[in-house]
Enzyme design. Structure first.
Site, PDB file in Angstrom:
ATOM      1  N   ARG A 157       0.857  -1.328  -0.007  1.00  0.00           N
ATOM      2  CA  ARG A 157      -0.016   0.197   0.181  1.00  0.00           C
ATOM      3  C   ARG A 157       0.794   1.080   0.082  1.00  0.00           C
ATOM      4  O   ARG A 157       0.544   2.327  -0.652  1.00  0.00           O
ATOM      5  CB  ARG A 157      -1.141   0.113   1.197  1.00  0.00           C
ATOM      6  CG  ARG A 157      -2.038   0.969   1.177  1.00  0.00           C
ATOM      7  CD  ARG A 157      -2.979   0.843   2.039  1.00  0.00           C
ATOM      8  NE  ARG A 157      -2.433   1.050   3.471  1.00  0.00           N
ATOM      9  CZ  ARG A 157      -3.117   0.487   4.651  1.00  0.00           C
ATOM     10  NH1 ARG A 157      -4.517   0.309   4.675  1.00  0.00           N
ATOM     11  NH2 ARG A 157      -2.442   0.868   5.866  1.00  0.00           N
ATOM     12  N   LYS A 182      -2.423   6.622   1.725  1.00  0.00           N
ATOM     13  CA  LYS A 182      -2.498   7.101   2.874  1.00  0.00           C
ATOM     14  C   LYS A 182      -1.392   8.304   2.570  1.00  0.00           C
ATOM     15  O   LYS A 182      -0.301   8.311   2.791  1.00  0.00           O
ATOM     16  CB  LYS A 182      -1.836   6.343   3.977  1.00  0.00           C
ATOM     17  CG  LYS A 182      -2.679   5.493   4.446  1.00  0.00           C
ATOM     18  CD  LYS A 182      -2.367   4.454   5.252  1.00  0.00           C
ATOM     19  CE  LYS A 182      -2.045   4.913   6.854  1.00  0.00           C
ATOM     20  NZ  LYS A 182      -3.282   5.094   7.740  1.00  0.00           N
ATOM     21  N   GLU A 216     -16.285   6.081   4.758  1.00  0.00           N
ATOM     22  CA  GLU A 216     -15.354   5.611   5.966  1.00  0.00           C
ATOM     23  C   GLU A 216     -15.223   6.719   6.892  1.00  0.00           C
ATOM     24  O   GLU A 216     -15.976   7.848   6.947  1.00  0.00           O
ATOM     25  CB  GLU A 216     -14.058   5.094   5.471  1.00  0.00           C
ATOM     26  CG  GLU A 216     -12.978   6.227   5.023  1.00  0.00           C
ATOM     27  CD  GLU A 216     -11.702   5.686   4.613  1.00  0.00           C
ATOM     28  OE1 GLU A 216     -11.327   4.792   5.373  1.00  0.00           O
ATOM     29  OE2 GLU A 216     -11.143   6.555   3.759  1.00  0.00           O
TER      30      GLU A 216
HETATM   31  N1  PLP Z   1      -9.160   4.618   6.826  1.00  0.00           N
HETATM   32  C1  PLP Z   1      -8.250   5.511   7.130  1.00  0.00           C
HETATM   33  C2  PLP Z   1      -8.390   6.798   6.641  1.00  0.00           C
HETATM   34  C3  PLP Z   1      -7.304   5.124   7.890  1.00  0.00           C
HETATM   35  O1  PLP Z   1      -6.328   6.058   8.340  1.00  0.00           O
HETATM   36  C4  PLP Z   1      -6.939   3.971   8.473  1.00  0.00           C
HETATM   37  C5  PLP Z   1      -5.737   3.545   9.126  1.00  0.00           C
HETATM   38  O2  PLP Z   1      -4.855   3.083   8.672  1.00  0.00           O
HETATM   39  C6  PLP Z   1      -7.831   2.883   7.778  1.00  0.00           C
HETATM   40  C7  PLP Z   1      -8.846   3.252   7.091  1.00  0.00           C
HETATM   41  C8  PLP Z   1      -7.597   1.287   8.440  1.00  0.00           C
HETATM   42  O3  PLP Z   1      -6.466   0.749   7.770  1.00  0.00           O
HETATM   43  P1  PLP Z   1      -5.686  -0.323   8.229  1.00  0.00           P
HETATM   44  O4  PLP Z   1      -6.593  -1.442   8.687  1.00  0.00           O
HETATM   45  O5  PLP Z   1      -4.923  -0.595   7.073  1.00  0.00           O
HETATM   46  O6  PLP Z   1      -4.987   0.329   9.323  1.00  0.00           O
HETATM   47  C1  COI Z   2      -3.744   3.700  11.570  1.00  0.00           C
HETATM   48  O1  COI Z   2      -4.699   2.713  12.106  1.00  0.00           O
HETATM   49  O2  COI Z   2      -2.500   2.993  11.391  1.00  0.00           O
HETATM   50  C2  COI Z   2      -3.836   4.874  11.184  1.00  0.00           C
HETATM   51  O3  COI Z   2      -3.218   5.609  10.318  1.00  0.00           O
HETATM   52  C3  COI Z   2      -5.104   5.549  11.755  1.00  0.00           C
HETATM   53  C4  COI Z   2      -4.576   6.917  12.105  1.00  0.00           C
HETATM   54  C5  COI Z   2      -5.759   7.751  12.322  1.00  0.00           C
HETATM   55  C6  COI Z   2      -3.731   6.848  13.282  1.00  0.00           C
END
Ligand code: PLP
Ligand code: COI
Length: 340
Positions: free
Chosen positions: A81, A183, A219
């Site tokens: 990612r 991200k 989301e």
């Molecule tokens: N959506 C957003 C906007 C996020 O910042 C995060 C955190 O990383 C997620 C979803 C969840 O992603 P993950 O499960 O890969 O941490």
């Molecule tokens: C994560 O869950 O890793 C994120 O980047 C979310 C952030 C809002 C801390």
């Protein structure tokens, strides 16, 4: 020796640890990378990241398992990612195998900061990259730095496992078109005003709707949604403009393969919310945090699971996911990377 930290009372905040990883990109190549104790970053006043926000990041966690190992969860998916984020931002990709190696080295170098098994805390790992050389015309930088720091953390939301109240945001997540699924630092900067406002009004998070029609659930600022229907199905929004959460993708497998649930990854209409039995936010930081109520301009949508505790199906998902992460439940092939 484990550091003398009050693990059980940690919030989600930065604590500086002893070591971090750094690799520099110059003349079209990454250097070999190293662990350093220097927590400071020194860059030009005109660095690409400072002028045009050319930066992206990842987030994952390391855990102490029941049998005392240190592991992390699906770092290969974070590597991929981050590479997608880099390509979208005209940044050089940090090779995916080197990303995983760098995560391992950084956690090993900070092993004393990995919270003990059962403490309720985990080690949050933050890999990130930014344009470091001066850029004044609007164009990508030529030089970049890739770094990883770690910080021990507790729950992301204050209430922990207590169901929270969120609101429907009037604004979009404000990620420029097509960048909602990466991200990128600037995406998050554009959501800061909405989270500050939500907190001022007593809400924990914002539910963002699709910007084009404002009829579909996307989301929150830092996590994807999961819903449980009254007949026990797992439903989660499908959209090209949300972050492809690794936790959500893992939960789809957990729901289907471990809990025998029907999984629906599809568009979710806001109108459907009132029919769901349970709602949760999922992500690395959020793990699974239950939502009891969604407020849309005074109109309250209350999930039958209530405001006292996590709904029963959400709890099963939570227990299975964290069981896999902490070594109590056998993981699917390739999900757990042993660090030491
Ligand atoms: N959506 C957003 C906007 C996020 O910042 C995060 C955190 O990383 C997620 C979803 C969840 O992603 P993950 O499960 O890969 O941490
Ligand atoms: C994560 O869950 O890793 C994120 O980047 C979310 C952030 C809002 C801390």
């Amino acid at each position: 020796m484990s550091k003398n930290i009050d693990w059980a009372n940690l919030g989600f905040a930065y604590i500086q640890t002893d070591n971090r990883y750094v690799s520099n990109y110059k003349d079209g190549a990454w250097d070999e990378g190293t662990i350093t104790t220097d927590a400071m970053v020194t860059i030009s006043e005109c660095a690409g990241v400072l002028q045009y926000a050319q930066t992206c990041f990842e987030g994952l966690k390391a855990y102490t398992t029941e049998d005392g190992k240190i592991v992390c969860f699906r770092p290969d998916l974070n590597a991929k990612r981050l590479a997608d984020s880099c390509r979208r931002l005209e940044m050089p990709v940090f090779p995916e195998d080197r990303f995983v190696e760098a995560v391992v080295k950084t956690v090993q170098a900070n092993a004393d900061y990995v919270p003990p098994y059962g403490s309720g805390a985990t080690l949050y790992i933050r890999p990130y990259m930014f344009g470091s050389n001066p850029v004044i015309g609007v164009k990508p930088a030529d030089e970049y730095q890739f770094r990883i720091f770690v910080t021990p953390v507790g729950p992301y939301f204050k209430g922990g496992a207590k169901p929270m109240t969120i609101r429907v945001s009037d604004y979009d997540r404000a990620a420029p078109r097509g960048t909602g699924n990466i991200k990128a630092g600037a995406n998050y900067a554009m959501s800061l005003q909405m989270i500050v406002d939500a907190h001022k009004e007593g809400f924990e998070e914002n539910m963002y709707l699709d910007p084009a029609t404002r009829t579909k659930v996307e989301e929150t600022g830092g996590a994807n949604f999961i819903f449980i229907t009254k007949d026990g199905k797992f439903v989660t929004p499908k959209s090209d403009s949300i972050l492809p959460s690794i936790t959500r993708r893992s939960l789809m497998v957990v729901a289907e393969k471990y809990l025998g649930m029907t999984v629906e990854h599809r568009e979710v209409r806001f109108e459907e919310l009132k029919d769901f039995a349970e709602c949760g936010l999922c992500g690395t930081a959020a793990v699974i945090s239950p939502v009891g109520k969604v407020v849309n301009h005074g109109e309250e949508i209350c999930f039958p699971s209530g405001m006292d505790e996590m709904g029963p199906v959400t709890k099963k998902l939570y227990d299975t996911l964290t069981g896999i992460q902490m070594g109590r439940i056998e993981a699917p092939e390739g999900w757990i990377k042993t660090i030491q």
